[in-house]
Structures are given as structure tokens and as C-alpha cells.
Design a protein around this motif. Structure first.
Motif, mmCIF file in Angstrom:
data_model
loop_
_atom_site.group_PDB
_atom_site.id
_atom_site.type_symbol
_atom_site.label_atom_id
_atom_site.label_comp_id
_atom_site.label_asym_id
_atom_site.label_seq_id
_atom_site.Cartn_x
_atom_site.Cartn_y
_atom_site.Cartn_z
ATOM 1 N N GLU A 22 1.008 -1.293 -0.317
ATOM 2 C CA GLU A 22 0.279 -0.052 0.137
ATOM 3 C C GLU A 22 0.782 0.892 0.029
ATOM 4 O O GLU A 22 1.305 1.582 -1.315
ATOM 5 C CB GLU A 22 -1.264 -0.208 1.083
ATOM 6 C CG GLU A 22 -1.484 -1.412 1.014
ATOM 7 C CD GLU A 22 -2.501 -1.836 2.093
ATOM 8 O OE1 GLU A 22 -2.105 -0.504 3.214
ATOM 9 O OE2 GLU A 22 -3.806 -2.558 2.458
ATOM 10 N N SER A 23 0.723 1.794 0.878
ATOM 11 C CA SER A 23 1.482 3.635 1.230
ATOM 12 C C SER A 23 3.017 3.384 0.821
ATOM 13 O O SER A 23 3.020 2.484 2.685
ATOM 14 C CB SER A 23 1.116 4.354 2.249
ATOM 15 O OG SER A 23 1.973 5.260 2.707
ATOM 16 N N ILE A 24 4.010 2.869 0.615
ATOM 17 C CA ILE A 24 5.256 3.135 0.299
ATOM 18 C C ILE A 24 6.099 4.198 1.001
ATOM 19 O O ILE A 24 5.884 4.969 0.580
ATOM 20 C CB ILE A 24 5.850 2.899 -1.312
ATOM 21 C CG1 ILE A 24 5.062 1.401 -1.694
ATOM 22 C CG2 ILE A 24 7.479 2.577 -1.213
ATOM 23 C CD1 ILE A 24 5.466 1.523 -3.196
ATOM 24 N N LEU A 25 6.950 4.473 2.134
ATOM 25 C CA LEU A 25 7.563 5.501 1.936
ATOM 26 C C LEU A 25 6.846 6.026 2.973
ATOM 27 O O LEU A 25 6.896 6.691 3.117
ATOM 28 C CB LEU A 25 8.616 5.992 1.767
ATOM 29 C CG LEU A 25 9.819 4.669 1.666
ATOM 30 C CD1 LEU A 25 11.250 4.867 0.968
ATOM 31 C CD2 LEU A 25 10.778 5.002 3.123
ATOM 32 N N TYR A 26 5.617 6.018 3.266
ATOM 33 C CA TYR A 26 4.472 7.064 3.871
ATOM 34 C C TYR A 26 3.971 7.999 2.481
ATOM 35 O O TYR A 26 3.593 8.664 2.969
ATOM 36 C CB TYR A 26 5.333 7.851 4.869
ATOM 37 C CG TYR A 26 5.839 7.382 5.949
ATOM 38 C CD1 TYR A 26 4.582 5.384 6.563
ATOM 39 C CD2 TYR A 26 7.288 6.724 5.576
ATOM 40 C CE1 TYR A 26 6.306 4.738 7.669
ATOM 41 C CE2 TYR A 26 8.026 5.779 7.078
ATOM 42 C CZ TYR A 26 7.764 5.168 7.626
ATOM 43 O OH TYR A 26 8.713 4.418 7.977
ATOM 44 N N THR A 27 4.001 7.621 1.831
ATOM 45 C CA THR A 27 3.893 9.138 0.423
ATOM 46 C C THR A 27 2.360 7.133 -0.172
ATOM 47 O O THR A 27 1.785 5.885 -0.238
ATOM 48 C CB THR A 27 4.411 8.946 -0.431
ATOM 49 O OG1 THR A 27 4.645 7.383 -0.943
ATOM 50 C CG2 THR A 27 5.218 9.133 0.443
ATOM 51 N N ASN A 28 0.801 8.691 -0.564
ATOM 52 C CA ASN A 28 0.332 7.959 -1.506
ATOM 53 C C ASN A 28 0.319 8.435 -3.243
ATOM 54 O O ASN A 28 0.450 9.685 -3.118
ATOM 55 C CB ASN A 28 -0.767 8.351 -1.000
ATOM 56 C CG ASN A 28 -1.816 7.411 0.355
ATOM 57 O OD1 ASN A 28 -1.382 6.501 0.396
ATOM 58 N ND2 ASN A 28 -1.168 8.805 1.453
#
Length: 312
Positions: free
Chosen positions: A167-173
Motif C-alpha cells: 500500500e503506502s510506500i515510505l508513507y506516500t500515496n
């Protein structure tokens, strides 16, 4: 009666001594474990986001060359103790076997002998314990022609969901603007290594329990705003077998919501694996001499929505 009581207490000490190394328990946070270990062994010899390591320490009446505590990061960005490794080196195989059998006798586990393999002349495993911990004890012949006895504990039934790349990779969207993505990355990771109008780069960041040598965030622009459209992650490997194992492990464990049913054999001889069944296209490949490492595993995740072509 006294002899029976003494034997019972000795057995209890032995079980506690090895089932919870230095009073730690599986699932504990790294912060809690580190404080407990400092009280027992002093300051660590080495630590990073997912491990705590000591060399040349005494524990349970033995001198250990290496003790390591590994942690997994969950989807809430919290750490959990997941594995403990202890190792002691010997010059001669017979000395290593004698030490292994001593440890095996002291451990109150039902062991099954495992098939020997290259550089592992003796190995036992135990998976059916009430403690919910898998236990491994084996001898490994290392590159320095020494024999190492390993005692390893592994959390069999973790009570958390491990951080992954689904889902959210390294807290990004995907779809977020350049400015919003940049603020989110800086909040979690600090200042970037490099950036331009079209991309943001970070070096040496941890995510999904992996230290990535580099990560890039790419953006597309419309007439009114920008959108995060693709992410590239790179991990260095120092031999071909390591790179292939890492590539396959990424596909199996870190993208478990994806099916990698397509592949292509590249000119360098390595297989590139693809998954395009979800809202994102995932490409996992191996490059030779990509940067300063002989091999690099490259993970590219592209949003289909924000990489689509205009069509009637």
C-alpha cells in the motif's frame, strides 16, 4: 526431597535462561529491549533500525562471540522483537559438536534432526513448543574455516502485521502533489538527498524491514497540479545468488497482494518479474554494475491511473 527440589530448580533456571534471552520476550519494542540489554550487557556494539548486536559477551555461563536481536516493523511503524541469534566459534568440528550437544541437553524442547547441507554439517530444529517460538541449533562452517555453533529463536506467531510494499510506500500515496509528498517524506525521513521539479531522492532509508540504498519518487504535472506517479527502490547485492534470492523474496513476501505471473529474460541473463493485476504496475529486476555495487535489485511501482495515456 531436597535432591528433587534442586533438580527442579536447576531445570527451571535452564528453561528460563534460554527461552527468554536476557529476560526479553518476542514482540517487545526495540526501545524496551535496548534498555534491558544495556542493563545486562552495557552499551551495544552495533545497532540500526532493525537490530541490536553484541560481540564477545558472557551469557548463561558461556562466552558468546556474537548475540543479535532482530526486529520487524509493523504497519503502524512500531518495532517488535522477532528473532534472536547467539553464536560461538570453534577451530575444530568435534569441539563444536560437543558444545552443540551440551546446549541441546539444556534446552527443554523436542528437537528433530535436519538434513545436512553445504557448510552445515549438523542441524536441529524445533517447531512444536508451547512457547510459540521456533528454535534452531546448528553448526555452520564459515569462510574463515572456523565452525560456528548457532542458537536461534524465531517468533512463530507474531501478533502484528509486518510492514510491506502493498500500500503506502515510505508513507506516500499515489496522486498526492509534489508539495504534500515532500512534506510527508521530510516529516518521516528528514531532508532528501537530492531533488528536482520532477523527482525527490533519498539514500539509505529503512522501510518494510529493508534498508534501501536509494529511493526515488517521480511526479507528473497537469495544467493545475502535480501527482506522485511512480516510485523506484534500489537494494545493492554483492553476488548474483543473493540478488536472485532478494528479488524472489520481495515478490513473495513484500508484495503478497500481487501475483507475479509475467516475466522477461533480460540481455544480462536475469529474470525481470512483473505484476499488473492491481491498480499499480510492479516491476522487480536485477541490474549489473548499476552503481557502486556489482548487482542491484530494482523495484519500480507505477500507478496505472497517473501514468495512463489520453485516449478517446
Amino acid at each position: 526431597m531436597n535432591k528433587f527440589l534442586f533438580a527442579f530448580l536447576f531445570l527451571l533456571y535452564t528453561v528460563c535462561c534460554y527461552s527468554q534471552i536476557a529476560d526479553t520476550k518476542m514482540g517487545m519494542s526495540k526501545e524496551v529491549v535496548q534498555k534491558m540489554l544495556q542493563n545486562r550487557f552495557g552499551y551495544t556494539d552495533n545497532t540500526d533500525e532493525t537490530s541490536i548486536t553484541y560481540w564477545d559477551v558472557s551469557y548463561a555461563g558461556y562466552k558468546w562471540d556474537y548475540i543479535n536481536f532482530d526486529f520487524k516493523i509493523d504497519k503502524q511503524d512500531q518495532s517488535h522483537l522477532s528473532e534472536i541469534e547467539l553464536s560461538r566459534d570453534f577451530v575444530y568440528l568435534e569441539s563444536a559438536k560437543e558444545f552443540l550437544y551440551k546446549l541441546k541437553e539444556k534446552l527443554s524442547y523436542d528437537f528433530a534432526i535436519e538434513k545436512t547441507r553445504a557448510n552445515v554439517p549438523l542441524s536441529y530444529e524445533s517447531h512444536n513448543n508451547d512457547s510459540e517460538v521456533n528454535l534452531y541449533i546448528y553448526i555452520n562452517k564459515n569462510s574463515k574455516k572456523k565452525y560456528s555453533v548457532w542458537l536461534c529463536y524465531e517468533d512463530e506467531k507474531p501478533l502484528y502485521v509486518e510492514q510491506d510494499l502493498n500500500e503506502s510506500i515510505l508513507y506516500t500515496n499515489f496522486g498526492d502533489s509534489y508539495d504534500k509528498t515532500k512534506r510527508s517524506l521530510e516529516h518521516k525521513l528528514g531532508d532528501c538527498s537530492e531533488s528536482s521539479r520532477d523527482w525527490i531522492a533519498y539514500d539509505g532509508v529503512w522501510f518494510a524491514n529493508i534498508k534501501w540504498d536509494s529511493s526515488y519518487f517521480y511526479f507528473i504535472y497537469t495544467s493545475t497540479t502535480s501527482h506522485l506517479s511512480a516510485i523506484l527502490l534500489r537494494k545493492s547485492c554483492f553476488d548474483a545468488d543473493e540478488a536472485k534470492r532478494f528479488r524472489d523474496s520481495i515478490c513473495k513476501y513484500k508484495f503478497c497482494n500481487h501475483t507475479f505471473n509475467k516475466y522477461k529474460i533480460e540481455e544480462n541473463g536475469f529474470k525481470t518479474r512483473y505484476s499488473d493485476e492491481s491498480e499499480s504496475l510492479v516491476i522487480v529486476s536485477i541490474k549489473k554494475d548499476y552503481t557502486d555495487a556489482p548487482y542491484s535489485v530494482i523495484v519500480i511501482v507505477k500507478s496505472k491511473l497517473y501514468n495512463s495515456e489520453d485516449k478517446f
